[in-house]
Design an enzyme around this catalytic site. Structure first.
Site, PDB file in Angstrom:
ATOM      1  N   CYS A  51       3.574  10.324  -8.931  1.00 37.12           N
ATOM      2  CA  CYS A  51       3.661   9.356  -9.559  1.00 37.12           C
ATOM      3  C   CYS A  51       4.550   8.116 -10.617  1.00 37.12           C
ATOM      4  O   CYS A  51       5.334   9.336 -11.167  1.00 37.12           O
ATOM      5  CB  CYS A  51       2.811   8.739  -9.337  1.00 37.12           C
ATOM      6  SG  CYS A  51       3.109   7.278  -9.150  1.00 37.12           S
TER       7      CYS A  51
ATOM      8  N   HIS B 137       0.583   9.926  -3.862  1.00 35.51           N
ATOM      9  CA  HIS B 137      -0.275  10.381  -4.078  1.00 35.51           C
ATOM     10  C   HIS B 137      -0.994  11.280  -3.440  1.00 35.51           C
ATOM     11  O   HIS B 137      -1.918  10.208  -2.737  1.00 35.51           O
ATOM     12  CB  HIS B 137      -1.957   8.666  -4.336  1.00 35.51           C
ATOM     13  CG  HIS B 137      -0.409   8.242  -5.392  1.00 35.51           C
ATOM     14  ND1 HIS B 137      -0.872   8.124  -6.987  1.00 35.51           N
ATOM     15  CD2 HIS B 137       0.085   6.878  -5.999  1.00 35.51           C
ATOM     16  CE1 HIS B 137      -0.469   7.386  -7.518  1.00 35.51           C
ATOM     17  NE2 HIS B 137       0.162   6.735  -7.396  1.00 35.51           N
TER      18      HIS B 137
ATOM     19  N   GLU C 278      -3.405  12.868  -3.882  1.00 33.60           N
ATOM     20  CA  GLU C 278      -4.572  12.403  -4.552  1.00 33.60           C
ATOM     21  C   GLU C 278      -5.948  11.474  -4.355  1.00 33.60           C
ATOM     22  O   GLU C 278      -7.128  11.867  -3.910  1.00 33.60           O
ATOM     23  CB  GLU C 278      -5.076  12.219  -5.999  1.00 33.60           C
ATOM     24  CG  GLU C 278      -5.103  11.297  -6.491  1.00 33.60           C
ATOM     25  CD  GLU C 278      -3.680  10.566  -6.352  1.00 33.60           C
ATOM     26  OE1 GLU C 278      -2.732  11.826  -5.908  1.00 33.60           O
ATOM     27  OE2 GLU C 278      -3.069  10.284  -7.413  1.00 33.60           O
TER      28      GLU C 278
END
Lengths: 219, 712, 325
Positions: free
Chosen positions: A87, A192, A194
């Site tokens: 990002c 993302h 994660e």
């Protein structure tokens, strides 16, 4: 294996990124404040997590790229160390010229946060996942990938659930549905991984992406 | 502005005229926002005690014990007047302010919710307000890195002049790291840290307690609006959590600025406080003493610390590039004193500043209010009515709003806020469900019962996730309390929220009032619909009940009462005035029974029945789930109160074939009524009484009004 | 008026002589000559060189402390300065506060009225052509000065006017108009050159409106050196107040032609809601940078191109324009 996770003023995804990376056996992910330059050389690889470095003033990533940290990081990549920008990290890497292209404001100039699908297009660094479709969240204001020509080295494209990169599945107006890029040892993407890592997050596809990255460091 | 009786009391008590600095102090602290002078007298009605309550009403945030030495902090606050004047900055700083409120208690912010009210979004000004408020919330909350977990949005022409922007924040703190806002020790010093003090937001509190009138041109009031800086806020959060153990006390600078924070903390500890106003770090040199006292520049915190900790604290502040200054000290005098350029500019008894205001009398009368008469009759059969409701701006999908807020930052979001409330995984591995809102149209029909039923609607969102409610906060938005009818509405709604909390034993741990939400023109008063927002948190050990249907070839049951109530419903608002105008009713016993069932029995998927009633909620559920459905005759044959009534103890649940027998048995045992409405299918179509609509077509219709409102 | 060329070792102008010592230094020597009418009228007045050198010294000191970079390095003796060798632009800048001189002849208006706001004019330095007025765009198109340099020169000239006008007023003087020359050094930096004295400005007494400048010589109104001495005396008596105003640099950033501009599209739709049809709307950024009063002469162009390319804009998608005010 030591992975440095950078924190600039305004970075705000550092904790979940550290938590995800540290979940892999043998990985020690370390939070590195952007001024903590002497720790950079000790790391085996780097992740630039998401957020709003320096408030995303001027353009996302524009100020972070002028820091000594990113200058040093450039040298580290020359020696072949892997860098993954997520990002805002991807935005910083394109601003710094480590990845080609630029990230413009989204088509509707509105922030967009939702789960989308991507299909992995890279057959080298992320070759283990080539052509796989993944469900993963995005959250950004400037994710509209743009370049003068259709670039080489696309890591992933926004797609529908069947992996077709349709207009409808493009959440921000990116050229060719591009969601991420890879060049030599540098990779970056808007989604993302994660945040799609643990079961409670609703998808664990992001774990596969980070796993490939971590395994590539070992090589 | 101070009233005549207040000025008289000040002069009489002091035996002299106040200085301009003292006058400003009273002006800020005796405003409704800081003093709760019109509302405090009713707080005793709330249910406030429970073994989980670690900190109740009175500080920045309420704290609730969720086990394993972890506390959840919550606060809910309005930022209406600033948002009317400058929607982007007003909304941003509203988010910033509520985050700092819970940060003052040592909490790490983990969720934001927002409750918004605007005029109908068909004309440019209302569209712009809507768009800018959303942008303000999104740019601030996203940048600070706190996920948005819900809220609500309602449109009505009565909000045209006075839009409402309320924000809720939830945070977590370890039991041994709580910070209080109480000055405990003489000799402790005051450290002001964060943004520079400037001229922005001077007199914001007084401003928020005044009525807009035609002569107060909104453009000229910009000086009263604060400008937000989320990057500084993020640094403030990081540094505060790092230094929290070295602080004796902490309060954020919100309404009333420096003087409010300093004097309130001194009063709670029974101490005195002295300020040296030259020390305040400012944006420009030329800021007068009174402005330094009451400026509402954003992103500032006031810490009280033992001087021995100064070095440790300022090292951290410097590391995070946060500016600071030592502005005063705590003493035993029980006085508030301030100096500027070597002169004493204020000397006031602390207790008098906080508690000395003369209570305004506040008469109230129940207004003569005709029953709302629906003038938008839309005809057709039940399905056509349901589809027209679905496409109304009142019930249209809020997805285009929510996707502008980061819902997943921090990585703990389990349920996004798309249909009602959200769910987070807490550090102690428990699940926290959160929802906030009210039903302004309903509350306007009957303020007390409306407030109770609207609160139950919020509770239904928590319960349908399997969460057991453990605390609530409120933010009460009403018209000018100088008018007996406005004040009556306000008191009735407080009684409603209070009864809700008492009946269900959900403790109220914090609140906020925003009065004067009306605009006066020469010919008429235009006041908002009464809006008592509440935010509820619930807890569960198990993963939440899914908000979307998870399987096909399952059944959807209506459980609980068959009928809903039509008064105050969307059917009433948009279709037809109910012929049977019996009084609204609240069924707490039935509510508790259903609550017990939903929180103890592990259901696979459930949904509250919200605005528009059963049929509309069912269609929304199918769209959200991307699951097709064929309706049974039992559903088609239901009457209007069943299909379109709202405000009743009833839910929709998913019943998989393998659990049908067991579930039915369980419900019969508990005497819970149920109706089998139909079967889900993998084909994405809704089939009802020989009509068939694809989910894609329904979704487009449902999304359209907000897309148009946002010019997408 | 004087031409400085690095190649030539020495050049004698109408009233001053310039000697190039090396690439870093040159000598500017004030002579006692006085001329008017593009050299048509000449004389030699004893002590005039020293008087003008003294005026130049005190005024250039004031300008230096007000943040104007000047070519003077040091005063060597009564009539000699060590200066930076410069390539002088072939245009000179005149700022007028009150009507007098060529503008009155040009437009047939009487002298003496104060202008509504200071007027900046540019003239070509050419005696044969009688120093004609030239427009900014012609000066740029002919390559006399670059557009960026012109912006900076104008900003400096207005700044010089502000500080001089204020201090002359304090000394009971009206600064009617004056002429400035600028030059570029071998690194591309821009400096204020030449001199500032009764030769290059019009100054009147505030009370009597008596002329104290070269017009006395031009129009044979009496002893020109008497006026110069009054000027020098009045200005020596007051305490100078340097200018404390920042210099503003504006940077306008616009999206490049042809690249998508989502923000512009959204604003376009919003404007159209007001019933105004537009062909396109491009949304960019505006950055205002203020500099402290003490400016070193700096390579504005190079520095700002660097900071723009590496920070303020992304050259792949944006272009920028610099304005100095």
């Amino acid at each position: 294996m030591e992975i440095g996770v950078f924190r600039f003023p305004g970075t705000n995804n550092e904790h979940e990124t550290l938590r995800a990376l540290n979940n892999f056996e043998g990985v020690s992910a370390n939070l590195i404040e952007y001024k903590d330059l002497q720790r950079i050389n000790d790391q085996d690889a780097f992740v630039i997590p998401g957020g709003f470095s320096f408030g995303d003033i001027l353009r996302a990533g524009a100020i972070a790229k002028t820091t000594e940290t990113v200058q040093l990081l450039r040298d580290e990549t020359l020696s072949g160390k892997l860098v993954f920008g997520i990002c805002n990290g991807f935005q910083i890497l394109t601003e710094a010229g480590l990845l080609p292209g630029a990230l413009l404001p989204n088509r509707h100039t509105r922030f967009v946060s939702k789960f989308i699908n991507i299909k992995i297009s890279d057959d080298k660094l992320f070759g283990d996942l080539f052509n796989q479709v993944m469900r993963i969240p995005i959250a950004h204001f400037e994710g509209n990938y743009w370049n003068t020509t259709r670039p080489d080295g696309v890591l992933a494209r926004y797609s529908d659930i069947d992996g077709r990169d349709t207009e409808d599945s493009n959440p921000n107006g990116s050229l060719d549905n591009i969601a991420g890029m890879v060049k030599n040892s540098v990779a970056g993407m808007m989604p993302h991984p994660e945040r799609a890592f643990f079961k409670h997050q609703g998808s664990t596809d992001g774990r596969k992406i980070l796993k490939v990255f971590v395994e590539a460091i070992k090589c | 502005m101070l009233t005549e009786p207040e000025i008289t009391k000040i002069k009489k008590t002091l035996g002299r005229d106040p200085t301009i600095e003292e006058f400003s102090t009273f002006d800020a602290l005796w405003s409704e926002h800081c003093s709760y002078k019109s509302s405090k007298r009713w707080f005793h009605l709330f249910y406030t005690e429970s073994e989980r309550v670690a900190l109740g009403i009175g500080e920045g945030a309420g704290l609730i014990d969720v086990g394993e030495d972890l506390l959840v902090g919550l606060g809910l606050e309005s930022h209406n007047h600033p948002s009317a004047v400058d929607p982007f900055n007003g909304a941003s700083t509203g988010v910033g302010g509520i985050i700092r409120d819970i940060l003052s208690q040592g909490c790490r912010p983990i969720a934001i919710l927002d409750n918004l009210r605007f005029g109908l979004p068909f004309q440019n000004r209302q569209k712009l307000l809507l768009d800018q408020v959303i942008l303000g919330i999104s740019s601030y909350g996203n940048c600070v890195g706190v996920p948005n977990l819900g809220g609500d949005l309602e449109f009505d022409e009565n909000f045209e002049e006075n839009p409402l922007v309320n924000a809720m924040c939830v945070g977590v703190v370890d039991k041994d790291k709580i910070i209080r806002s109480v000055a405990k020790n003489s000799g402790d010093i005051l450290v002001l840290y964060g943004g520079k003090t400037g001229l922005d937001g001077i007199g914001g509190v007084t401003f928020a307690s005044e009525v807009f009138s035609d002569s107060n041109n909104t453009l000229e009031q910009r000086g009263s609006v604060q400008i937000g800086d989320p990057l500084t806020e993020k640094k403030l959060i990081d540094v505060t959590l790092e230094i929290s153990e070295h602080l004796s006390a902490l309060q954020d600078l919100g309404g009333g600025g420096l003087v409010c924070a300093a004097v309130e903390m001194a009063e709670k500890g029974g101490k005195g406080v002295h300020l040296n106003l030259n020390e305040v770090h400012t944006q420009i040199d030329d800021i007068k003493a009174w402005q330094r006292l009451i400026s509402e520049s954003q992103e500032r915190m006031l810490a009280i610390i033992n001087p021995a900790n100064l070095k440790k604290i300022t090292e951290s502040l410097d590391k995070f590039e946060v500016e600071w200054s030592v502005v005063g000290e705590i003493n035993e005098s029980k006085l508030f004193t301030a100096e500027f350029n070597g002169e004493n500019v204020a000397e006031l008894p602390v207790d008098f500043v906080i508690n000395g205001f003369p209570e305004p009398p506040r008469p109230m009368t129940e207004p003569d209010r005709p029953i709302f008469n629906s003038n938008r009759r839309s005809g057709g059969d039940d399905l056509q009515i349901a589809l027209s409701l679905l496409q109304s701006v009142d019930l249209a999908s809020r997805k285009e709003v929510f996707i502008q807020y980061d819902q997943h930052v921090q990585g703990n979001t389990v349920v996004s806020p798309f249909n009602g409330g959200g769910v987070l995984l807490l550090p102690n591995r428990k699940y926290l469900s959160i929802a906030s809102g009210t039903n302004s149209f309903l509350v306007n029909q009957s303020p007390k019962l409306g407030a109770e039923l609207a609160s139950l609607e919020i509770l239904h969102k928590i319960v349908s996730r399997g969460g057991t409610p453990i605390g609530l906060v409120d933010s009460l938005n009403f018209g000018n309390p100088d008018f007996p009818d406005s004040y009556w509405e306000f008191v009735e709604a407080i009684k409603g929220v209070a009864n809700f909390s008492q009946q269900l034993k959900i403790p109220v741990v914090g609140g906020n009032v925003s009065l004067y939400n009306e605009k006066q023109t020469e010919s008429a008063r235009k006041k908002i619909l009464p809006s008592p927002f509440i935010g509820i948190i619930g807890i569960s050990d198990q993963a939440p009940t899914s908000p979307v249907l998870t399987t096909v070839n399952s059944r959807i049951f209506l459980i609980g009462s068959n009928k809903g109530q039509l008064i105050g419903s969307q059917y009433h608002k948009q279709v037809s005035t109910p012929t049977n105008m019996k009084k609204l009713e609240v069924y707490y016993e039935e509510e508790q029974k259903l609550m017990g069932f939903l929180t103890s029995f592990q259901l696979t998927a459930a949904r509250h029945i919200g605005r528009g009633g059963l049929l509309v909620s069912l269609i929304k559920w199918l769209i959200e789930s991307k699951v097709g459905f064929k309706a049974n005759r039992a559903l088609v044959n239901l009457g209007v109160e069943e299909k379109f009534g709202e405000f009743a103890p009833r839910f929709l649940i998913q019943v998989r074939p393998e659990e049908e027998v067991e579930l039915k048995g369980k419900m019969r045992d508990l005497k819970i009524n149920f109706v089998d409405l139909g079967r889900t299918s993998s084909e994405e179509v809704f089939i009802y009484n020989n009509n068939s609509h694809t989910l894609k077509e329904l979704e487009e219709a449902w999304n359209k009004p907000m897309k148009e409102a946002l010019n997408l | 008026m004087m031409r400085q060329e690095n190649e030539e070792k020495s050049y004698s102008g109408k009233v001053k002589t310039l000697e190039i010592l090396n690439s870093e230094t040159a000598k500017m020597i004030f002579r006692d000559d006085i001329t008017a009418g593009d050299g048509a009228k000449k004389d030699n007045l004893n002590g005039k060189g020293a008087l003008n050198a003294r005026m130049t010294e005190i005024l250039f000191n004031l300008l230096t402390s007000s943040g104007i970079p000047t070519h003077i390095l040091k005063k060597e003796d009564d009539i000699t300065f060590l200066v930076r060798p410069l390539k002088i632009f072939p245009v000179e800048v005149v700022i007028r506060n009150t009507l007098a001189g060529s503008i009155c002849r040009r437009y047939g208006i009487p002298e003496g009225e104060e202008l509504k706001k200071p007027l900046l004019e540019i003239f070509v330095k050419d005696d044969e052509l009688h120093d004609p007025l030239i427009s900014e765009s012609v000066a740029v198109s002919l390559g006399y000065i670059e557009e960026f340099e012109l912006g900076l020169v104008k900003a400096y000239a207005h700044r010089v006017n502000k500080v001089l006008k204020h201090n002359f007023d304090k000394a009971g003087l009206i600064l009617v108009d004056f002429k400035l020359e600028f030059g570029r050094d071998k690194n591309g930096l821009i400096w204020l050159a030449d001199e500032l004295s009764g030769d290059s400005m019009r100054v009147w007494d505030k009370e009597t409106r008596q002329k104290l400048d070269k017009d006395v010589f031009r129009k044979d109104l009496g002893d020109v050196l008497e006026g110069y001495r009054t000027l020098e005396k009045r200005l020596s008596e007051i305490e100078f107040e340097p200018l404390r105003e920042p210099l503003n640099v504006n940077i306008i950033i616009t999206p490049k032609e042809g690249i998508p501009n989502p923000g512009g599209n959204v604003v376009k739709r919003a404007i159209e809601n007001f019933g105004i049809n537009t062909q396109s709307v491009r949304l960019g950024k505006f950055i205002q940078i203020s500099f402290q009063e003490n400016l070193e002469s700096r390579n504005w162009k190079e520095e700002f191109h660097k900071v723009n390319n590496e920070l303020l804009t992304n050259p792949l998608i944006e272009v920028f324009k610099i304005q100095i005010r």
